[in-house]
Design an enzyme around this catalytic site. Sequence first.
Site, PDB file in Angstrom:
ATOM      1  N   GLU A 193     -33.679 -54.918  20.840  1.00  0.00           N
ATOM      2  CA  GLU A 193     -32.540 -54.441  19.596  1.00  0.00           C
ATOM      3  C   GLU A 193     -32.263 -56.090  18.705  1.00  0.00           C
ATOM      4  O   GLU A 193     -32.112 -56.287  19.530  1.00  0.00           O
ATOM      5  CB  GLU A 193     -31.130 -54.009  21.237  1.00  0.00           C
ATOM      6  CG  GLU A 193     -31.250 -52.657  21.432  1.00  0.00           C
ATOM      7  CD  GLU A 193     -31.241 -51.457  20.070  1.00  0.00           C
ATOM      8  OE1 GLU A 193     -31.681 -50.192  20.445  1.00  0.00           O
ATOM      9  OE2 GLU A 193     -30.637 -51.857  18.686  1.00  0.00           O
ATOM     10  N   SER A 224     -32.290 -61.644  18.547  1.00  0.00           N
ATOM     11  CA  SER A 224     -33.151 -62.131  17.271  1.00  0.00           C
ATOM     12  C   SER A 224     -34.048 -60.822  17.554  1.00  0.00           C
ATOM     13  O   SER A 224     -35.508 -61.531  17.956  1.00  0.00           O
ATOM     14  CB  SER A 224     -32.908 -62.913  17.114  1.00  0.00           C
ATOM     15  OG  SER A 224     -34.097 -63.696  17.853  1.00  0.00           O
ATOM     16  N   PRO A 234     -28.903 -62.910  31.716  1.00  0.00           N
ATOM     17  CA  PRO A 234     -27.457 -63.073  30.172  1.00  0.00           C
ATOM     18  C   PRO A 234     -27.536 -64.459  29.612  1.00  0.00           C
ATOM     19  O   PRO A 234     -28.115 -65.201  29.835  1.00  0.00           O
ATOM     20  CB  PRO A 234     -26.215 -63.433  30.603  1.00  0.00           C
ATOM     21  CG  PRO A 234     -25.944 -63.939  31.877  1.00  0.00           C
ATOM     22  CD  PRO A 234     -27.831 -63.349  32.839  1.00  0.00           C
TER      23      PRO A 234
HETATM   24  N1  LIG Z   1     -30.104 -55.197  17.260  1.00  0.00           N
HETATM   25  C1  LIG Z   1     -28.963 -55.519  17.378  1.00  0.00           C
HETATM   26  O1  LIG Z   1     -28.421 -54.233  18.962  1.00  0.00           O
HETATM   27  C2  LIG Z   1     -28.350 -56.999  18.403  1.00  0.00           C
HETATM   28  C3  LIG Z   1     -28.629 -58.519  17.431  1.00  0.00           C
HETATM   29  N2  LIG Z   1     -28.734 -59.272  17.564  1.00  0.00           N
HETATM   30  C4  LIG Z   1     -29.001 -60.646  16.908  1.00  0.00           C
HETATM   31  O2  LIG Z   1     -29.451 -61.516  17.355  1.00  0.00           O
HETATM   32  C5  LIG Z   1     -29.148 -62.514  16.800  1.00  0.00           C
HETATM   33  C6  LIG Z   1     -28.158 -63.636  17.146  1.00  0.00           C
HETATM   34  O3  LIG Z   1     -28.337 -63.524  18.832  1.00  0.00           O
HETATM   35  P1  LIG Z   1     -28.598 -64.496  19.411  1.00  0.00           P
HETATM   36  O4  LIG Z   1     -28.223 -64.771  20.775  1.00  0.00           O
HETATM   37  O5  LIG Z   1     -28.714 -66.035  18.431  1.00  0.00           O
HETATM   38  O6  LIG Z   1     -30.287 -64.628  19.626  1.00  0.00           O
HETATM   39  P2  LIG Z   1     -31.583 -65.132  20.005  1.00  0.00           P
HETATM   40  O7  LIG Z   1     -32.851 -64.236  19.638  1.00  0.00           O
HETATM   41  O8  LIG Z   1     -31.371 -66.771  20.357  1.00  0.00           O
HETATM   42  O9  LIG Z   1     -30.862 -64.967  21.148  1.00  0.00           O
HETATM   43  C7  LIG Z   1     -31.201 -63.876  22.582  1.00  0.00           C
HETATM   44  C8  LIG Z   1     -31.258 -64.015  24.317  1.00  0.00           C
HETATM   45  O10 LIG Z   1     -31.923 -64.157  23.933  1.00  0.00           O
HETATM   46  C9  LIG Z   1     -32.353 -65.555  24.741  1.00  0.00           C
HETATM   47  N3  LIG Z   1     -33.613 -65.870  24.606  1.00  0.00           N
HETATM   48  C10 LIG Z   1     -33.830 -67.146  23.270  1.00  0.00           C
HETATM   49  N4  LIG Z   1     -35.118 -66.912  23.287  1.00  0.00           N
HETATM   50  C11 LIG Z   1     -35.738 -67.156  23.805  1.00  0.00           C
HETATM   51  C12 LIG Z   1     -36.818 -66.771  24.128  1.00  0.00           C
HETATM   52  N5  LIG Z   1     -38.180 -67.128  23.777  1.00  0.00           N
HETATM   53  N6  LIG Z   1     -37.588 -65.708  25.383  1.00  0.00           N
HETATM   54  C13 LIG Z   1     -36.337 -65.769  26.589  1.00  0.00           C
HETATM   55  N7  LIG Z   1     -35.417 -64.793  26.381  1.00  0.00           N
HETATM   56  C14 LIG Z   1     -34.960 -66.029  24.991  1.00  0.00           C
HETATM   57  C15 LIG Z   1     -31.585 -65.954  24.304  1.00  0.00           C
HETATM   58  O11 LIG Z   1     -30.646 -66.741  25.694  1.00  0.00           O
HETATM   59  P3  LIG Z   1     -30.569 -67.899  25.268  1.00  0.00           P
HETATM   60  O12 LIG Z   1     -28.699 -67.930  24.144  1.00  0.00           O
HETATM   61  O13 LIG Z   1     -30.064 -68.826  26.882  1.00  0.00           O
HETATM   62  O14 LIG Z   1     -30.799 -69.094  24.532  1.00  0.00           O
HETATM   63  C16 LIG Z   1     -30.536 -64.453  24.455  1.00  0.00           C
HETATM   64  O15 LIG Z   1     -29.727 -64.894  25.925  1.00  0.00           O
HETATM   65  C17 LIG Z   1     -28.490 -62.149  15.481  1.00  0.00           C
HETATM   66  O16 LIG Z   1     -30.291 -62.572  14.905  1.00  0.00           O
HETATM   67  C18 LIG Z   1     -28.297 -60.730  15.860  1.00  0.00           C
HETATM   68  O17 LIG Z   1     -28.382 -59.430  15.092  1.00  0.00           O
HETATM   69  C19 LIG Z   1     -27.932 -59.324  18.745  1.00  0.00           C
HETATM   70  C20 LIG Z   1     -26.795 -58.922  19.242  1.00  0.00           C
HETATM   71  C21 LIG Z   1     -27.100 -57.560  19.213  1.00  0.00           C
END
Ligand SMILES: NC(=O)C1=CN([C@@H]2O[C@H](COP(=O)(O)OP(=O)(O)OC[C@H]3O[C@@H](n4cnc5c(N)ncnc54)[C@H](OP(=O)(O)O)[C@@H]3O)[C@@H](O)[C@H]2O)C=CC1
Length: 490
Positions: free
Chosen positions: A265, A244, A190
């Site tokens: 997603e 993202s 998570p």
């Molecule tokens: N299409 C969909 O269903 C959804 C899309 N989103 C999109 O995500 C964004 C917002 O959510 P946000 O959490 O900021 O998105 P992020 O992509 O920054 O983070 C999503 C998850 O990925 C992890 N993460 C970040 N960098 C890495 C990496 N290099 N390798 C592996 N895991 C990584 C994060 O960890 P940590 O947070 O601990 O850094 C978090 O658990 C928006 O653009 C939104 O549109 C969000 C939810 C649903």
Amino acid sequence: MTTQTTDLKTLLKDPTLLQTRAYVAGAWIDADDGATFEVTNPARGDVIARVADLSRAEVARAITAAAGAMTAWTARTAKERAQILRKWFDLMMENQEDLGKILTAEQGKPLAEAKGEIAYGASFIEWFGEEAKRIYGETIPGHQPDKRLTVIRQPIGVVGSITPWNFPNAMITRKCAPALAAGCGFVGRPAAETPLSALALAVLAERAGVPAGLFSIVTSSRASDIGKEFCENPLIRKLTFTGSTQVGRVLLRQAADQVLKCSMELGGNAPFIVFDDADLDAAVEGAMASKFRNNGQTCVCANRIYVQAGVYDAFAEKLAAAVEKLRVGDGLTEGVTTGPLINEKAVAKVEEHIQNALAGGATVVTGGKPMQGLFFEPTVLTGITDAMQVSTEETFGPLAPLFRFDTEAEAITRANDTIFGLAAYFYARDIGRVTRVQEALEYGIVGVNTGIISTEVAPFGGVKQSGLGREGSRHGIEDYLEMKYICLSI
Ligand SMILES: NC(=O)C1=CN([C@@H]2O[C@H](COP(=O)(O)OP(=O)(O)OC[C@H]3O[C@@H](n4cnc5c(N)ncnc54)[C@H](OP(=O)(O)O)[C@@H]3O)[C@@H](O)[C@H]2O)C=CC1
Ligand SMILES: O=C(O)[C@H](O)CS(=O)(=O)O
């Protein structure tokens, strides 16, 4: 930030739902080096927990345990798997209040909305518990007299899951439910902002009878490291990610080395189109639901609101009046409709989009300014143009930017002019227009005269750079199965 602190354990009927150790191979563990990371309440700024900060080594153990547990799990009948998932669903709903409080405390959404997410998250476990019993195969008329052809569908293998902070319960269950229903092992990581909801899910999984080792929750602040473990560990056969598009691209590049099957997603940039013939009050209601759900922090939130010239001023006035009824505050306070944003980066992005629009000539109709801490005034801007950042970037916050358009063709062209393709919405009543527009919009999901589309029974997912695959619905289990063609010569 207020000085109020959050003593979560005193808020819960069942304090054992609040766990701070990771759930690995059927055991609750600290990090090997004892490291922890802090979880804060975004509404109050106080530290509500210190959670085990795992490294790749502990995650590798979880993956190995999941692979080992799969043998016995797939040997069970589909009905037995379904019964355990049903029990998990029942336990989630019995503990909905506590799970909602944990979610609100770590993510910020109002308690009513958090409890709604628990029901939404639980619905995936209920749905795929039922789908577990419908993983059918095929027989195919042979191509030669001595051949008997069959197709069976088997679990793909151990699944690595990475999920975001905005739906800390439902984004995990939307993945683990089909995975377990298909017979897979599951290791979920998570977001560091919101691990407590995931750990509470693991408490209930254990109680429901999910076998030790099959399902693990690996908490870590080292997102990139865990992502690399999922992409490089040969026991992982499937990576599922919600977040993202930027991070999705990183993971897809990493997954390429092992040709790892991925579900993505990703981000959105949803257009919300209001035509002259729309029911304006319904359109305002839909815009409020789509835009301000989770304080605008969902990938399917209306990000660009296009209003046809003939109703632009009336819609703007009605929308502003509805926005001004929102009550911003601590999600644990009765009557609050809109919580904080998740962090300072999120506040800065909303402010950047507003300042960029104002610099380009936009007008504030209501809101427009940050409040104390991570709170932000729900905002409506008019005079938005396609040259502004909000036209191409996902705001992920409480900003409703109103674009004006003249013709149907123009609205469709502008709505489709984005690299994203997750959700789109429009309000119209002419049946010819409804048919033309719903078919012309290049999105995985289209809401017609509604601003809320999310349900476990329908396929959720995007086209273009909003993702790969679908979650939920009868299609959602496909990504966790492999098809095997058997050619028997008799
Ligand atoms: N299409 C969909 O269903 C959804 C899309 N989103 C999109 O995500 C964004 C917002 O959510 P946000 O959490 O900021 O998105 P992020 O992509 O920054 O983070 C999503 C998850 O990925 C992890 N993460 C970040 N960098 C890495 C990496 N290099 N390798 C592996 N895991 C990584 C994060 O960890 P940590 O947070 O601990 O850094 C978090 O658990 C928006 O653009 C939104 O549109 C969000 C939810 C649903
Ligand atoms: O993370 C999100 O934004 C969710 O996928 C949106 S929804 O499924 O809860 O609508």
